[in-house]
Enzyme design. Structure first.
Site, short mmCIF file in Angstrom:
data_model
loop_
_atom_site.label_atom_id
_atom_site.label_comp_id
_atom_site.label_asym_id
_atom_site.label_seq_id
_atom_site.Cartn_x
_atom_site.Cartn_y
_atom_site.Cartn_z
N HIS A 1 7.98 -4.90 6.81
CA HIS A 1 6.82 -4.51 6.00
C HIS A 1 6.93 -3.00 5.72
O HIS A 1 6.83 -2.56 4.58
CB HIS A 1 5.55 -4.86 6.76
CG HIS A 1 4.27 -4.51 6.06
ND1 HIS A 1 3.84 -5.14 4.93
CD2 HIS A 1 3.32 -3.59 6.36
CE1 HIS A 1 2.68 -4.62 4.55
NE2 HIS A 1 2.34 -3.67 5.40
N HIS B 1 -5.06 -8.72 9.28
CA HIS B 1 -5.91 -9.16 8.16
C HIS B 1 -6.31 -10.62 8.30
O HIS B 1 -5.58 -11.42 8.89
CB HIS B 1 -5.16 -9.03 6.82
CG HIS B 1 -4.88 -7.64 6.40
ND1 HIS B 1 -5.72 -6.92 5.57
CD2 HIS B 1 -3.84 -6.82 6.68
CE1 HIS B 1 -5.20 -5.72 5.36
NE2 HIS B 1 -4.06 -5.63 6.02
N HIS C 1 1.56 0.63 11.99
CA HIS C 1 2.31 1.20 10.87
C HIS C 1 1.44 2.15 10.08
O HIS C 1 0.25 2.29 10.36
CB HIS C 1 2.95 0.11 10.00
CG HIS C 1 1.98 -0.73 9.22
ND1 HIS C 1 1.08 -1.58 9.82
CD2 HIS C 1 1.76 -0.84 7.87
CE1 HIS C 1 0.37 -2.19 8.88
NE2 HIS C 1 0.75 -1.76 7.69
N ASP D 1 0.77 -5.80 10.24
CA ASP D 1 1.09 -6.56 9.03
C ASP D 1 2.47 -7.21 9.10
O ASP D 1 3.11 -7.45 8.08
CB ASP D 1 1.00 -5.66 7.79
CG ASP D 1 -0.44 -5.30 7.45
OD1 ASP D 1 -1.36 -5.81 8.10
OD2 ASP D 1 -0.63 -4.50 6.52
N HIS E 1 0.31 2.48 6.90
CA HIS E 1 -0.55 2.24 5.74
C HIS E 1 -1.99 2.68 6.02
O HIS E 1 -2.51 2.51 7.12
CB HIS E 1 -0.49 0.78 5.32
CG HIS E 1 0.82 0.43 4.67
ND1 HIS E 1 1.31 -0.85 4.64
CD2 HIS E 1 1.74 1.20 4.06
CE1 HIS E 1 2.48 -0.86 4.01
NE2 HIS E 1 2.77 0.38 3.65
N ASP F 1 -4.90 1.60 5.27
CA ASP F 1 -5.93 0.66 5.76
C ASP F 1 -5.76 0.36 7.25
O ASP F 1 -6.55 -0.37 7.84
CB ASP F 1 -5.96 -0.64 4.93
CG ASP F 1 -4.67 -1.42 5.00
OD1 ASP F 1 -3.58 -0.81 4.96
OD2 ASP F 1 -4.74 -2.66 5.10
N HIS F 2 -4.73 0.96 7.87
CA HIS F 2 -4.53 0.82 9.33
C HIS F 2 -4.67 2.16 10.06
O HIS F 2 -4.76 2.19 11.28
CB HIS F 2 -3.15 0.23 9.61
CG HIS F 2 -3.01 -1.18 9.12
ND1 HIS F 2 -3.00 -2.28 9.94
CD2 HIS F 2 -2.93 -1.68 7.86
CE1 HIS F 2 -2.91 -3.38 9.22
NE2 HIS F 2 -2.86 -3.05 7.95
ZN LIG Z 1 0.43 -2.63 5.71
#
Ligand SMILES: [Zn+2]
Length: 261
Positions: A114, A171, A55, A133, A57, A59-60
């Site tokens: 998400h 995570h 996805h 996530d 985001h 942090d990915h």
């Molecule tokens: Zn995420």
């Protein structure tokens, strides 16, 4: 074909960038940061062969540009997620064949909730699931874009996989999630056992992941909303009047959003 291997690269506070390798060739999942990936490739004498994104985001995805500056590789991502760096848009039902990893096949699952375009990658030959996530150890992702019903349906797709599927989450959240799981199901001995196991791993700074689907089904409240005990408890706590799996799931998700352990 060489047996593929997985490993992990730590990023930020609690992200895992999972790797799939065959010989020197490596595909990474959700590189939020380029630097730890470049270091890992160097240390392990591996070459980057591709990038899988679950996805959008940051942090990915934040490390994609830095990796593409050094390696010209395909970037797979959900067609509905609209990530600029994606060169190979994929959708649920698609099969990706990674030639660099000896023809390893990966099935794409659409798992909105998400984010709306979130996808998960399942490797049938190894029973590996890279789920970003969507699902965490004893937890699930926050519903930022989708509805509770969409998230519930997405989790049902995962629940339908073989019980010995290995779950590679984005995570390290297992221990705090288990605290919440115990609040949902104070009488569930599997949760207590998993706390002990996970504590032992974390004390050695080891990941609690991958878990197995069987383990998640036994301890993860978001995969247990169809259990009579969970549905009854959500009603008894006054968190919902809707004693159905979706009613209980929605109540558990809402509770978790502001749960302070
Ligand atoms: Zn995420």
């Amino acid at each position: 074909m060489q047996t593929p291997q997985t490993s992990f690269i730590r990023a930020f506070k609690d992200n895992y960038i999972w790797t799939l390798s065959s010989g020197p060739q490596t595909v990474v999942v959700d590189p939020g940061d380029a630097k730890p990936v470049l270091n890992w490739l160097k240390q392990n004498k591996r070459k980057l062969a591709g990038i899988l994104l679950t996805h959008k985001h940051n942090d990915h995805t934040g490390g994609v540009a830095g990796l593409l500056a050094k390696f010209s590789v395909p970037v797979y991502g959900g067609a509905n997620e609209r990530i600029d760096s994606v060169t190979q848009p994929v959708a649920g039902g698609d099969t990706i064949t990674l030639d660099a990893l000896g023809g390893l096949e990966i099935s794409v699952l659409d798992v909105p909730g998400h984010t709306l375009g979130h996808v998960a990658y399942y490797v049938p030959s190894q029973k590996w699931l890279f789920c970003g996530d969507l699902l965490f150890g004893a937890g699930c992702g926050r519903i930022f874009e989708g509805t509770a019903a969409q998230m519930y349906d997405s989790l049902q797709k995962i629940a339908a996989l073989p019980d010995d599927t290995l779950i590679f989450c984005g995570h390290e959240y297992t221990l705090p999630n288990l605290k919440f799981a115990a609040a949902v199901e104070p009488e569930n001995p599997a949760i207590e056992a998993r706390v002990k196991e996970s504590l032992a791993k974390r004390q050695k700074y080891l990941p609690t992941l991958p878990s197995t689907l069987a383990e998640e089904k036994a301890t993860n409240p978001f995969l247990r909303a169809d259990q009579e005990t969970v549905m009854e408890r959500m009603v008894a706590l006054g968190r919902t009047a809707d004693k159905t799996p979706l009613g209980a799931f929605t109540a558990v998700r809402t509770w978790k959003d502001d749960f302070v352990g």
